[in-house]
Design a protein around this motif. Sequence first.
Motif, PDB file in Angstrom:
ATOM      1  N   LYS A   1       0.805  -1.218   0.000  1.00  0.00           N
ATOM      2  CA  LYS A   1       0.000   0.000   0.000  1.00  0.00           C
ATOM      3  C   LYS A   1       0.840   1.270   0.000  1.00  0.00           C
ATOM      4  CE  LYS A   1      -4.367  -1.742   1.732  1.00  0.00           C
ATOM      5  NZ  LYS A   1      -5.500  -1.528   2.676  1.00  0.00           N
ATOM      6  N   THR A   2       2.135   1.153   0.206  1.00  0.00           N
ATOM      7  CA  THR A   2       2.980   2.346   0.151  1.00  0.00           C
ATOM      8  C   THR A   2       3.332   2.717  -1.283  1.00  0.00           C
ATOM      9  OG1 THR A   2       5.123   1.195   0.219  1.00  0.00           O
ATOM     10  CG2 THR A   2       4.032   1.647   2.340  1.00  0.00           C
TER      11      THR A   2
ATOM     12  N   GLU B   1      -2.656   5.828   5.312  1.00  0.00           N
ATOM     13  CA  GLU B   1      -2.398   5.136   4.046  1.00  0.00           C
ATOM     14  C   GLU B   1      -2.364   6.114   2.872  1.00  0.00           C
ATOM     15  OE1 GLU B   1      -4.925   1.833   3.259  1.00  0.00           O
ATOM     16  OE2 GLU B   1      -4.248   0.681   5.004  1.00  0.00           O
ATOM     17  N   GLU B   2      -3.195   7.150   2.939  1.00  0.00           N
ATOM     18  CA  GLU B   2      -3.264   8.112   1.831  1.00  0.00           C
ATOM     19  C   GLU B   2      -1.992   8.941   1.701  1.00  0.00           C
ATOM     20  OE1 GLU B   2      -8.039   9.083   1.435  1.00  0.00           O
ATOM     21  OE2 GLU B   2      -6.856  10.124   2.972  1.00  0.00           O
ATOM     22  N   ILE B   3      -1.193   9.022   2.754  1.00  0.00           N
ATOM     23  CA  ILE B   3       0.082   9.755   2.683  1.00  0.00           C
ATOM     24  C   ILE B   3       0.913   9.291   1.492  1.00  0.00           C
ATOM     25  CG2 ILE B   3       2.321  10.107   3.819  1.00  0.00           C
ATOM     26  CD1 ILE B   3       0.844   9.762   6.493  1.00  0.00           C
ATOM     27  N   PHE B   4       0.839   7.987   1.194  1.00  0.00           N
ATOM     28  CA  PHE B   4       1.742   7.381   0.215  1.00  0.00           C
ATOM     29  C   PHE B   4       1.200   7.430  -1.211  1.00  0.00           C
ATOM     30  CE2 PHE B   4       2.435   5.375   4.354  1.00  0.00           C
ATOM     31  CZ  PHE B   4       3.769   5.665   4.531  1.00  0.00           C
TER      32      PHE B   4
ATOM     33  N   ASP C   1      -2.491  12.274  -7.464  1.00  0.00           N
ATOM     34  CA  ASP C   1      -3.687  11.526  -7.098  1.00  0.00           C
ATOM     35  C   ASP C   1      -4.213  11.940  -5.724  1.00  0.00           C
ATOM     36  OD1 ASP C   1      -3.458  10.125  -9.466  1.00  0.00           O
ATOM     37  OD2 ASP C   1      -2.376   8.437  -8.569  1.00  0.00           O
ATOM     38  N   LEU C   2      -3.306  12.195  -4.790  1.00  0.00           N
ATOM     39  CA  LEU C   2      -3.730  12.607  -3.449  1.00  0.00           C
ATOM     40  C   LEU C   2      -4.446  13.957  -3.500  1.00  0.00           C
ATOM     41  CD1 LEU C   2      -3.771  12.364  -0.353  1.00  0.00           C
ATOM     42  CD2 LEU C   2      -1.483  13.390  -0.331  1.00  0.00           C
ATOM     43  N   ILE C   3      -3.858  14.907  -4.200  1.00  0.00           N
ATOM     44  CA  ILE C   3      -4.474  16.234  -4.302  1.00  0.00           C
ATOM     45  C   ILE C   3      -5.823  16.141  -5.011  1.00  0.00           C
ATOM     46  CG2 ILE C   3      -4.242  18.494  -5.398  1.00  0.00           C
ATOM     47  CD1 ILE C   3      -1.207  18.280  -4.827  1.00  0.00           C
ATOM     48  N   SER C   4      -5.873  15.376  -6.095  1.00  0.00           N
ATOM     49  CA  SER C   4      -7.133  15.219  -6.830  1.00  0.00           C
ATOM     50  C   SER C   4      -8.207  14.631  -5.928  1.00  0.00           C
ATOM     51  CB  SER C   4      -6.920  14.317  -8.051  1.00  0.00           C
ATOM     52  OG  SER C   4      -5.983  14.877  -8.939  1.00  0.00           O
ATOM     53  N   LYS C   5      -7.850  13.624  -5.174  1.00  0.00           N
ATOM     54  CA  LYS C   5      -8.810  12.949  -4.291  1.00  0.00           C
ATOM     55  C   LYS C   5      -9.368  13.917  -3.247  1.00  0.00           C
ATOM     56  CE  LYS C   5      -9.160   8.580  -1.679  1.00  0.00           C
ATOM     57  NZ  LYS C   5      -9.751   9.013  -0.421  1.00  0.00           N
ATOM     58  N   LYS C   6      -8.497  14.695  -2.638  1.00  0.00           N
ATOM     59  CA  LYS C   6      -8.925  15.596  -1.565  1.00  0.00           C
ATOM     60  C   LYS C   6      -9.698  16.806  -2.114  1.00  0.00           C
ATOM     61  CE  LYS C   6      -7.683  12.878   1.421  1.00  0.00           C
ATOM     62  NZ  LYS C   6      -8.716  12.206   2.225  1.00  0.00           N
ATOM     63  N   VAL C   7      -9.326  17.284  -3.278  1.00  0.00           N
ATOM     64  CA  VAL C   7     -10.057  18.381  -3.907  1.00  0.00           C
ATOM     65  C   VAL C   7     -11.482  17.932  -4.248  1.00  0.00           C
ATOM     66  CG1 VAL C   7     -10.216  19.742  -6.042  1.00  0.00           C
ATOM     67  CG2 VAL C   7      -8.075  19.666  -4.759  1.00  0.00           C
ATOM     68  N   ILE C   8     -11.592  16.725  -4.783  1.00  0.00           N
ATOM     69  CA  ILE C   8     -12.915  16.188  -5.132  1.00  0.00           C
ATOM     70  C   ILE C   8     -13.760  15.993  -3.878  1.00  0.00           C
ATOM     71  CG2 ILE C   8     -14.099  14.142  -6.017  1.00  0.00           C
ATOM     72  CD1 ILE C   8     -11.730  13.892  -8.030  1.00  0.00           C
ATOM     73  N   GLU C   9     -13.134  15.496  -2.810  1.00  0.00           N
ATOM     74  CA  GLU C   9     -13.873  15.286  -1.560  1.00  0.00           C
ATOM     75  C   GLU C   9     -14.339  16.601  -0.953  1.00  0.00           C
ATOM     76  OE1 GLU C   9     -11.499  11.210  -0.126  1.00  0.00           O
ATOM     77  OE2 GLU C   9     -11.281  13.095   0.994  1.00  0.00           O
TER      78      GLU C   9
END
Length: 530
Positions: A10-11, A393-396, A401-409
């Motif tokens: 998962k990393t 887990e999302e740190i990795f 992808d992390l920024i996209s995920k959090k912006v969408i949320e």
Amino acid sequence: MKVTQIPFKKTGFFSKTMLDYLEQKDTINPFYNNFPDINGFQKQIEEKQNSFALKTRLVLADALKKQYSFFDISEKTAANIELLKQENTFTITTGHQLNLFTGPLYFLYKIISTINLSEELIEKFPDQNFVPIYWMATEDHDFDEINYFNFDGKKVTWNSNDGGAVGRFSTEGLDEVFEVFSEHLGNSKNAAYLKKLFSEGYIKHHNLADATRFIANELFKDYGLVIVEGDDKSLKQLFTPFVKDELENETSFHVVSKTIAELEKNYKIQVNPREINLFYLGDDFRERIIFEDNCYKVNNTEIRFSKDEILTEVDHNPLAFSPNVIMRPLYQEVILPNLCYIGGGGEMAYWLELQDYFNKVNVTFPILLLRNSVQVISEKQAKKLSKLQISLEEIFLNQFDLISKKVIENTAIETDFSDKIQFLKIQFLELKEVAVKTDVSFLNAVNAQERKQIMGLENLEKRLLKAEKKRQKDLVDRITLLQNEILPNQSLEERHRNFSEYYLEYGSAFITALKQTLKPLALEFTILEL
């Protein structure tokens, strides 16, 4: 202190080779002996006990006593060296280059994994003894890989003109490095300890091997760590039959090449063997031994040997023969009553090339264990992650992808066009049913239009997300800054940071926390919140 374990997978930082090994996939099973679990260790103990000679134990213990003769040896380490004479004593080993001031953080993780596994095995097998070993890579000659460490985002570098095996390098010039490093440390109690450790290691010892032994010993002597210097005449004498075999028969090249041919069907190859996997070691050089024109030549020198001459040289001057990356593991296993080698993913990958070679020369192949890997999260960072609603887990995740995920949320706008694209596909499916009743050219036109419109929707989706990221610039900047702080260069911090950064803040409690936390046989990635 809070500890979280997550799967290595998962990393996103571990190779297919390592992930398949941890999952014991059929494609990788032929390339190792016993797996690192309690059942595997039971089998390994029996195999090693039946193949390791008492004479070798006595030579090893005597050599170690001499190596430690000018060092402050702890009672526990001294006792462990004595235990090596007993036939029910086995070692757990890790190896590491002589990086300046231990180099990257994972130096600590390797050694603590080794210590903790030894202690766990003592509990599981009370009739045996287990000794943690740190094998110093003193015969390495890749100075550019070890002559620096990173501290607080800055590179602390040592320049030296020495050549040959790095363990023999003079520590001259490190007083200047000390002055530069000291300026960054401040005047706290922990800073004073780091200054003392560095200065007593590098300024009071004359070569890099002794300096490294001093530092590792100071950090881990209370846990009974035994440090081995392979550049030792009596230990090299134990290895001479294998050196002669290599010179006469090129055994490692022939066997490892066959193994690689099978391994590379599914995995990336880490190292390739040479015809002769030995160096000739002089006072200021370490050069490959090459056989050509019916004689043995030392590369980049005028040194030449006939077959008889070089075999005589092996007997008279065993120190001159230095194994390369292919043969060094064999040397280690010949002189140690070793059960397990603990290393990083790259190390494990080249060890997987060697089992058939070990079998060919009749040496027991060790268990291979991926070292513990750790991500340290400070209390301040943990609070920021919580506010940003980023899980451990999302740190990795990849930063995009992390920024996209959090912006969408964090938006009420529908940014996912999956339903619209699916609806479009259904519409075109109806058109295609009509098209097949006409001619091929019309069907091709329908297919082309479908691709064009789907691509158009995908581009609009990307543009919408880009616009939303721009609108949420503050959130994007906070996520970017925090992830870059936790994962320097978008990589695991253990590959970049030096232990001194955390020691400066937490002192010896940092090492104590790692000692309490790392569980080598759990085979999981560790997140440590301090």
